[in-house]
Design a protein around this motif. Sequence first.
Motif, mmCIF file in Angstrom:
data_model
loop_
_atom_site.group_PDB
_atom_site.id
_atom_site.type_symbol
_atom_site.label_atom_id
_atom_site.label_comp_id
_atom_site.label_asym_id
_atom_site.label_seq_id
_atom_site.Cartn_x
_atom_site.Cartn_y
_atom_site.Cartn_z
ATOM 1 N N ASP A 236 -2.324 131.870 -13.106
ATOM 2 C CA ASP A 236 -3.664 132.249 -12.643
ATOM 3 C C ASP A 236 -4.763 131.855 -13.630
ATOM 4 O O ASP A 236 -5.948 132.092 -13.369
ATOM 5 C CB ASP A 236 -3.714 133.760 -12.373
ATOM 6 N N TYR A 237 -4.384 131.245 -14.769
ATOM 7 C CA TYR A 237 -5.416 130.745 -15.685
ATOM 8 C C TYR A 237 -6.255 129.650 -15.020
ATOM 9 O O TYR A 237 -7.392 129.410 -15.395
ATOM 10 C CB TYR A 237 -4.785 130.191 -16.970
ATOM 11 N N ALA A 238 -5.660 128.968 -14.032
ATOM 12 C CA ALA A 238 -6.395 127.953 -13.269
ATOM 13 C C ALA A 238 -6.492 128.407 -11.820
ATOM 14 O O ALA A 238 -5.656 129.164 -11.337
ATOM 15 C CB ALA A 238 -5.685 126.606 -13.352
ATOM 16 N N ALA A 239 -7.535 127.969 -11.117
ATOM 17 C CA ALA A 239 -7.679 128.230 -9.679
ATOM 18 C C ALA A 239 -7.180 127.000 -8.929
ATOM 19 O O ALA A 239 -7.324 125.875 -9.404
ATOM 20 C CB ALA A 239 -9.133 128.513 -9.335
ATOM 21 N N VAL B 200 -8.331 123.794 -11.134
ATOM 22 C CA VAL B 200 -9.653 123.854 -11.755
ATOM 23 C C VAL B 200 -9.674 125.072 -12.669
ATOM 24 O O VAL B 200 -9.191 126.141 -12.281
ATOM 25 C CB VAL B 200 -10.765 123.979 -10.691
ATOM 26 N N TRP B 201 -10.177 124.899 -13.891
ATOM 27 C CA TRP B 201 -10.188 126.010 -14.840
ATOM 28 C C TRP B 201 -11.443 125.949 -15.706
ATOM 29 O O TRP B 201 -11.946 124.869 -16.002
ATOM 30 C CB TRP B 201 -8.941 125.983 -15.716
ATOM 31 N N PRO B 202 -11.949 127.112 -16.110
ATOM 32 C CA PRO B 202 -13.067 127.127 -17.053
ATOM 33 C C PRO B 202 -12.578 126.665 -18.418
ATOM 34 O O PRO B 202 -11.388 126.776 -18.718
ATOM 35 C CB PRO B 202 -13.491 128.595 -17.084
ATOM 36 N N VAL B 203 -13.481 126.105 -19.226
ATOM 37 C CA VAL B 203 -13.084 125.585 -20.539
ATOM 38 C C VAL B 203 -13.785 126.343 -21.670
ATOM 39 O O VAL B 203 -14.850 126.932 -21.490
ATOM 40 C CB VAL B 203 -13.343 124.061 -20.643
ATOM 41 N N HIS B 204 -13.147 126.292 -22.841
ATOM 42 C CA HIS B 204 -13.586 127.066 -24.008
ATOM 43 C C HIS B 204 -14.768 126.426 -24.721
ATOM 44 O O HIS B 204 -14.592 125.786 -25.768
ATOM 45 C CB HIS B 204 -12.431 127.212 -24.994
ATOM 46 N N CYS B 205 -15.977 126.597 -24.175
ATOM 47 C CA CYS B 205 -17.185 126.152 -24.868
ATOM 48 C C CYS B 205 -17.778 127.317 -25.665
ATOM 49 O O CYS B 205 -17.401 128.476 -25.468
ATOM 50 C CB CYS B 205 -18.229 125.663 -23.862
#
Lengths: 338, 338
Positions: free
Chosen positions: B132-135, B202-207
């Motif tokens: 679930d870390y990615a959609a 699709v996943w958010p990234v560590h910015c």
Amino acid sequence: MRIFLSSLAFAGLFTSPLAAADPPKPLTPGDIVAAAPQADWSRIAPADLMVMDLAPDAKGRARRVVIQLMPAPFLQGWTGNIRKLVAARWFDGIAVVRVQDNYVVQWGDPDGETPGKAKALPQGLSASREQDYAAHYGAAFEPPEKEGSAGYILSPEGRLQRFLAVAPGNDDYAPGTGILEGWPIGLQSQEKGGDAVVRTDVWPVHCYGMVGVGRNVSPDTGTGAELYTVIGQAPRQLDRNIALVGRIIAGMENLSSLPRGTGALGFYETAQERTPIVSVRMGDEVPGLPAYEYLSTGSSSFAAYAFKRANRKDDFYIRPAGGVDVCNVQVPVREAKR
Amino acid sequence: MRIFLSSLAFAGLFTSPLAAADPPKPLTPGDIVAAAPQADWSRIAPADLMVMDLAPDAKGRARRVVIQLMPAPFLQGWTGNIRKLVAARWFDGIAVVRVQDNYVVQWGDPDGETPGKAKALPQGLSASREQDYAAHYGAAFEPPEKEGSAGYILSPEGRLQRFLAVAPGNDDYAPGTGILEGWPIGLQSQEKGGDAVVRTDVWPVHCYGMVGVGRNVSPDTGTGAELYTVIGQAPRQLDRNIALVGRIIAGMENLSSLPRGTGALGFYETAQERTPIVSVRMGDEVPGLPAYEYLSTGSSSFAAYAFKRANRKDDFYIRPAGGVDVCNVQVPVREAKR
């Protein structure tokens, strides 16, 4: 409490699992650094260090920042000026004037732009050219497209230098990136004018903790009297647009944790907010300064470390990235054992 | 004093040169943001904001941090837990326990790992899975390899969503990166098991400023009771290894400028060093909270802004980079005009 085991890689605190309880765990980058033989560490000459003592903090604690200057052939016009400014004690008494979150901490003469009030610069500072933002090397032998593999490049003096390739052919800001003799670099090979000799431009890149030269609009290139360090995401768009003269190897937290300025661009709005710089001396002028060493970037230990930084798989990491940004291959620096 | 004109892009303070003295200067990213029509800005729902009030600083100044939670379909197991923790007032009275330079600020229950002393969690928190870390999206229509061009992707509910491509095919950590409805993302298309239907993860990234969930070693995925934010170079190796649940849109400096911890991994060694968290409330529970809006990442203004972030050429920049990292395309967020 919960922690990121991953962070151990950054902190480099692990002792090697070779010495730890079995079953052995997969090596982390920190394990590799901790296990590197002494022969893989290189001393940094004290004469290449700049020791900047800030005024003590509110609790009276000393705040020291140690900066390593770029070696030849990089940016020597600016670092030469900086050495003259230190010799003239010009930096003594200036201040941190700007802290912009996720960008830079900047220090210089608060009155630098005020005619009549600006602190006079010493004689004999050189004015460098924009093309000097990069150093001109000879032929480069490109490495295979694999993290942590070695490339070779011909220095301006004709010395064959080994560099470590990072993100081969996969950087947003440069055709090539790597680590050369302890420094993160960008590379670009090109034909010289009409003839066939390949020239390779090599330049340091704007990673966290790198130190650069504040300047006015082009064609001004700055003298080195106003400096900044990066405290956020690498502003790589500044590469080859501004002079990078070194990096902070100790005391970074004394700058990165300063209050952010509330004025435009993070400039402090009152003199009281500024942190005074008491003195700046070269390392060989400072009694009792620790000796510093970095993990030689030509060593097999560093190659293994860089490869691991791109391919984490251990108790914490379930999915290796398979790649790494040049600014995420921090060169390990430590105080040398006496 | 000398400044980086370039920084105006980050600060977004310029008024548009359309309104300025001629001859007109080349537009900076900040100019484009300043000139964007109101229609290109999107409101952020107060119910998606988390307002964290830290104890006042040494001078008695209030310290508020505003966090925007990830929208569906991203990480909803964790954000659902976080909403429950806020409703139960569980975060009230915990503290910032760790500040590691160039890495993270982390907050949670200082006694969270101490049997008998740990603060009890509310009932009904869900345990999410690593996948679930990615959609999981449907087919993605890749954009041309040009900064700031539009791609399209089929959402889990079958809605065609526009995203902005950044560093097309040129990121160290993901096959694709972009900005989707205000969030920096990584993308990877793949075949589903045996059949031919394309699935896109699709996943958010560590910015910088993104907020994630502290956890123990795999297979633990964390509850959301311990959180961190990124205060340095984007640690992209954590992408898809840990849950990202939001980002800080106001008050980041109240965390990023905290003193660094002196313990391992930047943990504070004494309780006195910790910054208490007085209260955490959802935005719609906080009277007088400003309305926030972000520059719609599907708008032409944002596309022009992103392109400019990759191609700076103005009074200050002499050499455009020609590319940009997804974490250097900060999504402009501002307080909405009343």
